[in-house]
Design an enzyme around this catalytic site. Sequence first.
Site, mmCIF file in Angstrom:
data_model
loop_
_atom_site.group_PDB
_atom_site.id
_atom_site.type_symbol
_atom_site.label_atom_id
_atom_site.label_comp_id
_atom_site.label_asym_id
_atom_site.label_seq_id
_atom_site.Cartn_x
_atom_site.Cartn_y
_atom_site.Cartn_z
ATOM 1 N N CYS A 97 82.171 6.684 4.617
ATOM 2 C CA CYS A 97 83.148 5.870 5.124
ATOM 3 C C CYS A 97 83.536 4.988 5.538
ATOM 4 O O CYS A 97 84.834 4.164 6.011
ATOM 5 C CB CYS A 97 83.399 7.559 5.934
ATOM 6 S SG CYS A 97 83.506 9.094 6.073
ATOM 7 N N ASN A 128 91.072 12.835 8.911
ATOM 8 C CA ASN A 128 89.719 12.194 8.948
ATOM 9 C C ASN A 128 89.391 12.100 6.662
ATOM 10 O O ASN A 128 89.740 12.933 6.721
ATOM 11 C CB ASN A 128 88.314 12.488 8.892
ATOM 12 C CG ASN A 128 87.408 11.938 8.156
ATOM 13 O OD1 ASN A 128 87.556 10.852 7.627
ATOM 14 N ND2 ASN A 128 85.901 12.269 8.822
ATOM 15 N N HIS A 134 87.866 4.409 12.789
ATOM 16 C CA HIS A 134 87.477 5.255 11.524
ATOM 17 C C HIS A 134 87.431 5.934 12.062
ATOM 18 O O HIS A 134 87.426 6.767 13.863
ATOM 19 C CB HIS A 134 86.052 5.247 11.096
ATOM 20 C CG HIS A 134 85.760 6.560 10.390
ATOM 21 N ND1 HIS A 134 87.186 6.896 9.074
ATOM 22 C CD2 HIS A 134 85.264 7.763 9.958
ATOM 23 C CE1 HIS A 134 86.494 7.724 8.682
ATOM 24 N NE2 HIS A 134 85.584 8.622 9.258
HETATM 25 O O1 UT7 Z 1 83.568 10.861 8.608
HETATM 26 C C1 UT7 Z 1 82.680 11.769 9.289
HETATM 27 C C2 UT7 Z 1 82.810 13.021 9.321
HETATM 28 N N1 UT7 Z 1 81.918 13.965 10.304
HETATM 29 C C3 UT7 Z 1 82.603 13.628 11.836
HETATM 30 O O2 UT7 Z 1 83.534 12.920 12.580
HETATM 31 C C4 UT7 Z 1 82.186 14.808 12.147
HETATM 32 C C5 UT7 Z 1 81.560 14.295 13.840
HETATM 33 N N2 UT7 Z 1 81.841 16.078 14.600
HETATM 34 C C6 UT7 Z 1 82.727 16.274 15.631
HETATM 35 O O3 UT7 Z 1 83.863 15.730 14.965
HETATM 36 C C7 UT7 Z 1 82.451 17.978 16.049
HETATM 37 O O4 UT7 Z 1 80.855 17.523 16.044
HETATM 38 C C8 UT7 Z 1 82.954 18.661 15.233
HETATM 39 C C9 UT7 Z 1 84.843 18.705 15.808
HETATM 40 C C10 UT7 Z 1 83.117 18.815 14.304
HETATM 41 C C11 UT7 Z 1 82.870 20.209 16.026
HETATM 42 O O5 UT7 Z 1 83.085 20.336 17.658
HETATM 43 P P1 UT7 Z 1 81.542 20.651 18.423
HETATM 44 O O6 UT7 Z 1 82.514 20.424 20.179
HETATM 45 O O7 UT7 Z 1 80.242 19.514 18.429
HETATM 46 O O8 UT7 Z 1 81.307 21.546 18.765
HETATM 47 P P2 UT7 Z 1 80.038 22.947 17.429
HETATM 48 O O9 UT7 Z 1 79.789 22.614 16.343
HETATM 49 O O10 UT7 Z 1 78.522 21.907 18.456
HETATM 50 O O11 UT7 Z 1 80.515 24.119 18.050
HETATM 51 C C12 UT7 Z 1 80.015 24.545 19.583
HETATM 52 C C13 UT7 Z 1 81.448 25.659 19.323
HETATM 53 C C14 UT7 Z 1 80.719 26.921 17.668
HETATM 54 O O12 UT7 Z 1 80.775 27.895 19.082
HETATM 55 P P3 UT7 Z 1 79.589 29.122 19.930
HETATM 56 O O13 UT7 Z 1 78.465 29.134 18.209
HETATM 57 O O14 UT7 Z 1 79.364 27.813 20.409
HETATM 58 O O15 UT7 Z 1 80.273 29.993 19.393
HETATM 59 C C15 UT7 Z 1 81.404 27.443 16.654
HETATM 60 O O16 UT7 Z 1 81.571 27.627 16.246
HETATM 61 O O17 UT7 Z 1 82.651 25.736 18.894
HETATM 62 C C16 UT7 Z 1 82.759 26.694 17.436
HETATM 63 N N3 UT7 Z 1 84.227 25.773 15.961
HETATM 64 C C17 UT7 Z 1 85.321 26.578 16.453
HETATM 65 N N4 UT7 Z 1 85.545 27.030 17.169
HETATM 66 C C18 UT7 Z 1 87.177 26.805 16.741
HETATM 67 C C19 UT7 Z 1 83.945 24.658 15.850
HETATM 68 N N5 UT7 Z 1 84.439 24.664 15.179
HETATM 69 C C20 UT7 Z 1 85.357 25.501 15.334
HETATM 70 C C21 UT7 Z 1 86.968 25.068 14.938
HETATM 71 N N6 UT7 Z 1 87.527 26.027 15.917
HETATM 72 N N7 UT7 Z 1 87.417 24.716 14.738
#
Ligand code: UT7
Length: 328
Positions: free
Chosen positions: A115, A285, A254
């Site tokens: 990126c 993104n 970004h």
């Molecule tokens: O260019 C660089 C590329 N990458 C990035 O910039 C990624 C940076 N990270 C993020 O943007 C965030 O970490 C995410 C948006 C990807 C995820 O958000 P989060 O608040 O960190 O969620 P998490 O991965 O810690 O998951 C927390 C909960 C989980 O459920 P449980 O296990 O606690 O029941 C996930 O399954 O949120 C759930 N979850 C979702 N639920 C509905 C994660 N993604 C989703 C989703 N829809 N799309």
Amino acid sequence: MTRVRIAGTGSYLPERIVTNDELAQRLTKTSDEWIYTHTGIKARHVAAPDESASAMGLVAAQRALENAGITADELGMIIVSTATPDYAPTPLVSCILQDELGATNASAFDMSAACCGFIYNLEIAKNFYYKPDFRKPILIVATEVMTRKVDWNDHKTCILFGDGAGAVVLVPSEEGPSDIVDTMMRADGACGKYLLLEGGCRSADSLNHPQAHILQMAGTQVFTFAIKAIEEVVTTLMERNNLTMDDVARIIPHQANYRIIQSAGKRLGLENEDKFYINVETVANTASASIPIVLDEMNRGGQLKRGDKLLIAGFGAGLTYGGNYLIW
Ligand code: UT7
């Protein structure tokens, strides 16, 4: 020492738009409400099946050349960043563009830093103008079909990404304030595992890895890294160049997640996100293409004035991070 300026910008976003609601119909574990509140994304553009990084990059490049009033045969160099090249990896996307644009006098190479590719490439391009005999325009293109590198059944990653291309034309700037004044380029390879794409030539079996070509992401770790990266880049570029926040017209981050930008803004002591230019809601993104797509949107939207001081701040796989201080 030569100053350089961005003489033209261009971008391309595929016609097909996939909304959160459409995704939620396919993926039972997500919803528009979750995606929007956790990322600020409402929709993303997705390339047509026959649309490649070079095809999108070509349109963005043609638009940038037209905007700059420069013909392809005037170009001295083409630099492309992409994590999703047409081939794996040769012929290079830059060489495909050199042929398709008819840029017969240009050298061409791909230089990727995930990126951060566009950020790195602005600095690399600028350095060619230290050669006293090099004065030709340089085309920088960033083009990505990230939607082909995600698992569409993984609600944690596929919601974040979209496809698109951005391009700029750099020329030496003999008069006026315009310049790429300063660039910060950093990497933290120890965190590379947080954004991992198998399918390379690491071992004899790597090409057949079960996760080959599917992005594996440790979202929380990248999220934390990204907030600190934006804060460090903005603070460092401001300190090194004696800038106050009032001097800075806009910060161009970004476009990965609205909440990353919001949290970085808080750490920088900003009362709201107005200083940042944000288009993640409709573009999502697009990896290295995200910053030149924004530059083109701002340029064509009349949001940039000669002399505006802009800070670019990015982060991505590698992990890499960095930024540029530009005077428009
Ligand atoms: O260019 C660089 C590329 N990458 C990035 O910039 C990624 C940076 N990270 C993020 O943007 C965030 O970490 C995410 C948006 C990807 C995820 O958000 P989060 O608040 O960190 O969620 P998490 O991965 O810690 O998951 C927390 C909960 C989980 O459920 P449980 O296990 O606690 O029941 C996930 O399954 O949120 C759930 N979850 C979702 N639920 C509905 C994660 N993604 C989703 C989703 N829809 N799309």
